[in-house]
Design a protein around this motif. Structure first.
Motif, short mmCIF file in Angstrom:
data_model
loop_
_atom_site.label_atom_id
_atom_site.label_comp_id
_atom_site.label_asym_id
_atom_site.label_seq_id
_atom_site.Cartn_x
_atom_site.Cartn_y
_atom_site.Cartn_z
N ASN A 17 11.10 9.26 20.18
CA ASN A 17 10.95 10.19 21.30
C ASN A 17 12.09 9.93 22.29
OD1 ASN A 17 10.25 11.64 23.60
ND2 ASN A 17 8.06 11.38 23.21
N ILE A 18 13.09 10.77 22.21
CA ILE A 18 14.29 10.56 23.03
C ILE A 18 13.98 10.66 24.51
CG2 ILE A 18 16.57 11.46 23.56
CD1 ILE A 18 16.79 12.33 20.67
N ASN A 19 13.21 11.69 24.89
CA ASN A 19 12.92 11.90 26.32
C ASN A 19 12.18 10.71 26.92
OD1 ASN A 19 14.14 14.43 26.45
ND2 ASN A 19 12.31 15.45 25.68
N ALA A 20 11.20 10.18 26.16
CA ALA A 20 10.45 9.03 26.67
C ALA A 20 11.36 7.82 26.83
CB ALA A 20 9.29 8.71 25.72
N MET A 21 12.26 7.63 25.87
CA MET A 21 13.18 6.50 25.95
C MET A 21 14.12 6.67 27.13
SD MET A 21 13.97 6.18 21.85
CE MET A 21 14.98 4.71 21.96
N ASP A 27 20.11 3.32 32.83
CA ASP A 27 21.31 4.17 32.78
C ASP A 27 21.22 5.03 31.53
OD1 ASP A 27 23.81 5.33 32.65
OD2 ASP A 27 24.83 3.59 33.49
N PRO A 28 20.66 6.24 31.64
CA PRO A 28 20.46 7.09 30.46
C PRO A 28 21.75 7.38 29.70
CG PRO A 28 19.23 7.94 32.33
CD PRO A 28 20.10 6.84 32.85
N ALA A 29 22.86 7.58 30.42
CA ALA A 29 24.12 7.91 29.75
C ALA A 29 24.57 6.76 28.84
CB ALA A 29 25.19 8.24 30.77
N LEU A 30 24.52 5.53 29.38
CA LEU A 30 24.91 4.36 28.57
C LEU A 30 23.96 4.19 27.40
CD1 LEU A 30 25.90 1.71 31.26
CD2 LEU A 30 27.40 3.01 29.74
N MET A 31 22.67 4.41 27.65
CA MET A 31 21.69 4.27 26.59
C MET A 31 21.93 5.30 25.49
SD MET A 31 17.55 4.53 26.75
CE MET A 31 16.58 4.29 25.24
N LEU A 32 22.26 6.53 25.88
CA LEU A 32 22.52 7.57 24.88
C LEU A 32 23.77 7.24 24.07
CD1 LEU A 32 21.67 10.85 26.81
CD2 LEU A 32 20.59 10.01 24.74
N ASP A 33 24.79 6.72 24.73
CA ASP A 33 25.99 6.30 23.99
C ASP A 33 25.64 5.26 22.93
OD1 ASP A 33 27.76 7.97 25.22
OD2 ASP A 33 28.32 6.54 26.78
N GLN A 34 24.82 4.27 23.35
CA GLN A 34 24.41 3.23 22.41
C GLN A 34 23.55 3.81 21.29
OE1 GLN A 34 25.48 -0.03 22.45
NE2 GLN A 34 24.52 -0.04 20.43
N ARG A 37 25.66 5.61 18.77
CA ARG A 37 26.33 4.65 17.87
C ARG A 37 25.33 4.08 16.86
NH1 ARG A 37 29.09 3.32 22.76
NH2 ARG A 37 27.54 1.72 23.25
N ASP A 38 24.13 3.70 17.35
CA ASP A 38 23.13 3.13 16.44
C ASP A 38 22.70 4.14 15.38
OD1 ASP A 38 23.25 0.81 17.89
OD2 ASP A 38 21.44 1.19 19.06
N TYR A 39 22.48 5.38 15.82
CA TYR A 39 22.06 6.40 14.87
C TYR A 39 23.16 6.68 13.85
CZ TYR A 39 17.48 8.24 16.18
OH TYR A 39 16.14 8.40 16.34
N THR A 40 24.39 6.74 14.31
CA THR A 40 25.51 6.99 13.40
C THR A 40 25.60 5.89 12.35
OG1 THR A 40 26.72 8.14 15.17
CG2 THR A 40 27.99 7.38 13.27
N ASN A 41 25.48 4.63 12.80
CA ASN A 41 25.53 3.51 11.86
C ASN A 41 24.32 3.54 10.92
OD1 ASN A 41 27.87 2.57 13.06
ND2 ASN A 41 26.79 1.23 14.48
N SER A 42 23.14 3.83 11.46
CA SER A 42 21.93 3.86 10.63
C SER A 42 22.01 4.98 9.60
CB SER A 42 20.68 4.05 11.51
OG SER A 42 20.51 2.95 12.38
N ILE A 43 22.53 6.12 10.02
CA ILE A 43 22.67 7.24 9.08
C ILE A 43 23.64 6.87 7.96
CG2 ILE A 43 23.61 9.58 8.85
CD1 ILE A 43 22.36 10.22 11.56
N ALA A 44 24.74 6.21 8.33
CA ALA A 44 25.72 5.81 7.31
C ALA A 44 25.08 4.83 6.31
CB ALA A 44 26.94 5.16 7.97
N GLU A 45 24.32 3.86 6.82
CA GLU A 45 23.64 2.91 5.94
C GLU A 45 22.60 3.62 5.08
OE1 GLU A 45 22.01 -0.11 8.37
OE2 GLU A 45 23.94 -0.85 9.10
N LEU A 149 20.72 13.88 20.22
CA LEU A 149 21.23 12.80 21.06
C LEU A 149 22.60 13.15 21.63
CD1 LEU A 149 20.34 9.62 18.99
CD2 LEU A 149 19.56 10.11 21.29
N THR A 150 23.48 13.65 20.76
CA THR A 150 24.82 14.01 21.20
C THR A 150 24.78 15.10 22.26
OG1 THR A 150 25.68 13.45 19.00
CG2 THR A 150 27.09 14.76 20.43
N SER A 151 23.92 16.09 22.02
CA SER A 151 23.78 17.19 22.99
C SER A 151 23.24 16.67 24.32
CB SER A 151 22.84 18.26 22.42
OG SER A 151 22.64 19.30 23.34
#
Length: 248
Positions: A17-21, A27-34, A37-45, A149-151
Motif C-alpha cells: 500500500n503505497i499511500n499508507a507507506m 520524507d516521502p520523496a526520498l522514500m519513493l526514490d528508495q 530502486r528497491d522495486y527495480t532491483n526486485s523486479i530484475a531479480e 511509484l514512479t508517477s
C-alpha cells in the motif's frame, strides 16, 4: 521452496500500500526514490527467477512431448512387429514369428514406459504452469506498481517544486511589504511638499518685506507732506503778520 519464496516476495511487493507507506514516511520523496530502486532491483531479480522457472517448465514440456512421441513410435513398431509375426506364422514360419512377437513385446514395453513417464510429468507440468502464471501475473503487478511509484515520485517532486516557487514568491512579497517602495515615494513626496511650502513661505516673507518697504515709503511721503504743509502754514502765517503791520 525457492519458487514459493519468489512467488511470496512478488505477491508481497505487489500488494504494498503505497499511500499508507507514504503517510508514515518522514520524507516521502526520498522514500519513493528508495522504493523505486528497491522495486527495480526486485523486479530484475524476479524476472531472472521467473525466466528460469519458465525455462524449466519448457524443458519438462519438451520431455513430455518426447515421451508422447516415443510412446506413439513404439506403438507403431509394436504393431508392425506383431503384424509381421502374424504374417510369418500364417506362412508356417513359427520360429521367426515368435521372434517378431518378442520384438513387439519389447516395443510395447518401451511404449508403456514412455507413456508412464509422460503421465507422471503431467501433474508437474500442471502445477508448474500455475506457478508460472502466478509469477507472470505478479511481475505484471510489480511493473504496474513500479509505474505507480514512479508517477507518485514525479508528482511529489513537481508539487515540491511548486511549493518552493510559491514560498519564494511569498517571501519576495513579504520583503516588498517590509521595504514598500510606495512608502519611500510617500516620504519623498512629503519632502518635496515641505520644500514647496518653504519656498511659498519665503515668497510670502519676501512679499511681506516688500509691502513693509512700500508702507515705509508711503509713511515717509506722508511725513514729508506734513512737513511741507507745516512750512507752508508757517510761511502763510508770517506773510499775514507782515501785511498787517504794513497796513498800520
Amino acid at each position: 521452496m525457492a519458487k514459493q519464496s519468489i512467488l511470496g516476495r512478488i505477491t508481497q511487493l505487489a500488494k504494498a500500500n503505497i499511500n499508507a507507506m507514504l503517510d508514515q514516511a518522514e520524507d516521502p520523496a526520498l522514500m519513493l526514490d528508495q522504493m523505486v530502486r528497491d522495486y527495480t532491483n526486485s523486479i530484475a531479480e524476479a524476472e531472472s527467477a521467473v525466466a528460469q522457472t519458465i525455462g524449466n517448465l519448457r524443458l519438462i514440456e519438451q520431455d513430455y512431448e518426447e515421451d508422447v512421441a516415443a510412446a506413439n513410435d513404439w506403438g507403431r513398431k509394436a504393431l508392425a512387429a506383431s503384424s509381421k509375426a502374424d504374417e510369418l506364422r500364417s506362412g508356417g514360419n513359427a520360429v521367426d514369428a515368435d521372434k517378431f512377437d518378442n520384438l513387439a513385446k519389447v516395443a510395447l514395453g518401451k511404449q508403456f514406459q514412455a507413456e508412464k513417464e509422460a503421465k507422471d510429468a503431467q501433474p508437474t507440468i500442471a502445477s508448474q504452469t500455475l506457478v508460472v502464471d502466478k509469477l507472470k501475473s505478479g511481475l505484471d503487478s510489480m511493473r504496474g506498481k513500479l509505474g505507480e511509484l514512479t508517477s507518485k515520485r514525479d508528482e511529489l517532486i513537481a508539487r515540491s517544486k511548486t511549493v518552493d516557487a510559491q514560498r519564494q514568491v511569498q517571501e519576495a512579497i513579504g520583503s516588498i511589504d517590509m521595504l514598500d517602495p510606495t512608502s519611500e515615494i510617500s516620504r519623498f513626496e512629503d519632502k518635496i511638499r515641505r520644500e514647496e511650502a518653504k519656498v511659498l513661505g519665503q515668497q510670502e516673507l519676501a512679499a511681506s518685506s516688500l509691502d513693509a518697504q512700500f508702507e515705509s515709503l508711503e509713511d515717509l511721503d506722508k511725513q514729508t507732506e506734513i512737513e511741507a504743509r507745516l512750512a507752508a502754514l508757517k510761511l502763510g502765517a508770517g506773510g499775514s503778520a507782515s501785511q498787517g503791520q504794513l497796513g498800520q
